[in-house]
Design a protein around this motif. Structure first.
Motif, mmCIF file in Angstrom:
data_model
loop_
_atom_site.group_PDB
_atom_site.id
_atom_site.type_symbol
_atom_site.label_atom_id
_atom_site.label_comp_id
_atom_site.label_asym_id
_atom_site.label_seq_id
_atom_site.Cartn_x
_atom_site.Cartn_y
_atom_site.Cartn_z
ATOM 1 N N SER A 87 0.813 -1.219 0.000
ATOM 2 C CA SER A 87 0.000 0.000 0.000
ATOM 3 C C SER A 87 0.846 1.269 0.000
ATOM 4 C CB SER A 87 -0.948 0.009 1.201
ATOM 5 O OG SER A 87 -0.225 -0.141 2.412
ATOM 6 N N GLN A 88 1.996 1.233 0.637
ATOM 7 C CA GLN A 88 2.858 2.421 0.677
ATOM 8 C C GLN A 88 3.390 2.736 -0.724
ATOM 9 O OE1 GLN A 88 5.961 2.242 3.619
ATOM 10 N NE2 GLN A 88 6.783 4.258 3.103
ATOM 11 N N GLU A 89 3.801 1.706 -1.459
ATOM 12 C CA GLU A 89 4.284 1.905 -2.823
ATOM 13 C C GLU A 89 3.163 2.463 -3.709
ATOM 14 O OE1 GLU A 89 7.217 1.558 -4.062
ATOM 15 O OE2 GLU A 89 8.364 0.195 -2.790
ATOM 16 N N VAL A 90 1.963 1.920 -3.529
ATOM 17 C CA VAL A 90 0.826 2.382 -4.326
ATOM 18 C C VAL A 90 0.521 3.842 -4.036
ATOM 19 C CG1 VAL A 90 -1.629 2.045 -4.822
ATOM 20 C CG2 VAL A 90 -0.157 0.062 -4.465
ATOM 21 N N GLN A 91 0.549 4.210 -2.750
ATOM 22 C CA GLN A 91 0.266 5.604 -2.381
ATOM 23 C C GLN A 91 1.288 6.547 -2.997
ATOM 24 O OE1 GLN A 91 -2.436 6.821 -0.074
ATOM 25 N NE2 GLN A 91 -1.776 8.510 -1.391
ATOM 26 N N GLN A 92 2.550 6.152 -2.988
ATOM 27 C CA GLN A 92 3.595 6.993 -3.576
ATOM 28 C C GLN A 92 3.372 7.174 -5.077
ATOM 29 O OE1 GLN A 92 7.302 5.120 -2.517
ATOM 30 N NE2 GLN A 92 7.247 5.830 -0.393
ATOM 31 N N LEU A 93 3.024 6.087 -5.750
ATOM 32 C CA LEU A 93 2.753 6.181 -7.186
ATOM 33 C C LEU A 93 1.523 7.040 -7.458
ATOM 34 C CD1 LEU A 93 3.417 2.474 -8.238
ATOM 35 C CD2 LEU A 93 4.647 4.462 -9.116
#
Length: 471
Positions: free
Chosen positions: A307-313
């Motif tokens: 989820s953290q990677e998705v939020q950054q993207l």
């Protein structure tokens, strides 16, 4: 046709007698037919028909019979050419019968006639036009494997048509063409590669591309993109990356589509570290990601629960001015719901509301479904009651109501229907009609009956309402 003196053509008669010759003891009937046709003085190309008969017999393994047919047809004036002699000689060679092979080759030099390219061209093209693709393939194989001349346009037609029924045969024709220093058309190459992908023949595809690259097939970034994208589809990730590096070495600007094709292949094979490296390379080379690039990565990271990677993207998209689409929002929101991060999911949904009402409507349906799948009905009701009036929400109401009834939360469903009638009266009847249609296949008839009773008691339906017929 023979009795009625109807004139036969080369393809029609050739296909017929080839089929007859493939049967056990079919040569006798073939010779009878060619005698009758020969007496009629038909304009049939006799050498081509002879080659077709010989080819059919050899494909059935009757090589002695095929050798006899050569002599019988020659004596009857059907002039077997070098193609026919070569077919029989090759079958004896494969069988390890070298002496017979040598004898046939001597006969070829002494008695055979040189094949005429135009005659075989006409035959193959007519077979394809009549959708006799297998017969066209077999005829062309006899020509190509014997290294006899054949035109480029015929080879293009063969590669394109044969790849749908025999991708290995199509690849063989393509290699023959490349061996003569000629290239298939882009359309034909695309069709061949699609069929190679479907047949999981990535190695064969790479073999073809390697020859094309070595012979200078790619002239621009678009040509290279075709190679990279199909290598990616076939899972030949390392090879695709090497081709992309060649594009850079030649100082061509790689198309974003090439990066996306490789990125998709990396993610499909769970190669996330190389995918992140490719992401960095894109920016270094000055190639900006587009919506498809973001969606490839966001979809993969949501599958992995990152989820953290998705939020950054997701944040990066807005910084770069790339508007998310329904797929972007849906992937992210579904993952957040699965992780019970309702507040965060709601914030993402609100972004879709500010972006576009049509996108928000599609996202809303998936948001409600994701909440229902998690059993978070209170949150789903809260979202539905806060949706602005300009956002289409009929389908989302039906999804929520159907899920409430399926799990037995009938009172909650009736209460929500009351809210809809009070706050969205113009849409109430449409929602009721859609809900009725969805409940007609419900697994829980008891819950449906209870719903109708509650609706009737609260005067949301009357005795004449179609709902009562479900009772």
């Amino acid at each position: 046709m023979l009795a009625g003196a109807v004139e036969l053509d080369t393809v029609g008669f050739g296909v017929f007698v080839k089929a007859v010759g493939r049967k056990d003891d079919g040569l006798t009937e073939v010779l009878r037919l060619v005698d009758v046709v020969g007496r009629q003085g038909s304009r049939i190309n006799r050498s081509v028909v002879a080659a077709m008969v010989i080819d059919g017999m050899c494909r059935e393994g009757r090589i002695e019979g095929a050798w006899r047919a050569l002599e019988e047809l020659r004596l009857r004036g059907w002039k077997p050419d070098f193609v026919a002699y070569r077919i029989v000689a090759e079958e004896f060679r494969v069988a390890g019968r070298v002496e017979e092979e040598g004898s046939i080759l001597k006969q070829k030099r002494k008695l055979g006639v040189a094949p005429r390219k135009a005659e075989y061209r006409e035959c193959v093209l007519e077979l394809v036009s009549n959708r006799l693709v297998t017969e066209a393939k077999e005829m062309a194989e006899a020509v190509v494997l014997g290294d006899f001349p054949i035109d480029d346009d015929v080879l293009n037609v063969l590669v394109g048509s044969v790849s749908d029924i025999d991708v290995d045969g199509a690849a063989m024709f393509c290699k023959f063409m490349m061996g003569k220093g000629r290239f298939p058309s882009t359309e034909v190459l695309v069709n061949l590669c699609e069929n190679l992908c479907r047949s999981n023949k990535g190695d064969e595809m790479w073999e073809i591309f390697r020859v094309l690259l070595g012979k200078g097939y790619c002239k621009n970034a678009r040509d290279y993109h075709l190679v990279v994208s199909f290598l990616g589809k076939a899972g030949k990730v390392r090879e695709a990356y090497d081709v992309l590096k060649e594009v850079k070495r030649k100082r061509l600007e790689p198309d974003i589509s090439s990066y996306n094709a490789l990125m998709e292949a990396l993610c499909r094979n769970d190669l996330l570290r190389p995918a992140k490296k490719l992401w960095d390379e894109m920016f270094t080379s000055g190639c900006c990601p587009n919506l498809h690039t973001y969606n490839i990565l966001i979809t993969k990271f949501t599958e992995m629960g990152e989820s953290q990677e998705v939020q950054q993207l997701f944040d990066h998209m807005f910084q770069k001015g790339v508007a998310p689409d329904c797929a972007t929002y849906t992937s992210f929101i579904t993952m957040l719901c699965q992780e019970n991060k309702y507040e965060q999911a709601l914030e993402i949904f609100k972004k879709s509301l500010t972006q576009d009402a049509e996108v928000a409507s599609s996202v809303l349906s998936m948001f409600i479904l994701a909440l229902c799948n998690q059993g978070n009905f209170k949150a789903a009701l809260s979202v539905m009651c806060s949706v602005p009036s300009h956002v289409e929400n009929l389908n989302s109401h039906v999804i929520l109501l159907k899920n409430l009834i399926d799990v037995g939360e009938v009172e909650m469903a009736v209460e929500h229907l009351g809210w809809i009638r009070s706050n969205c009266s113009s849409n109430f009847q449409n929602i009721m009609n859609e809900l009725m249609a969805s409940l007609s296949t419900s697994a829980s008839l008891q819950n449906v009956t209870k719903l109708i009773q509650c609706l009737h008691s609260q005067r949301l339906v009357d005795d004449a309402d179609p709902w009562m017929k479900l009772m």
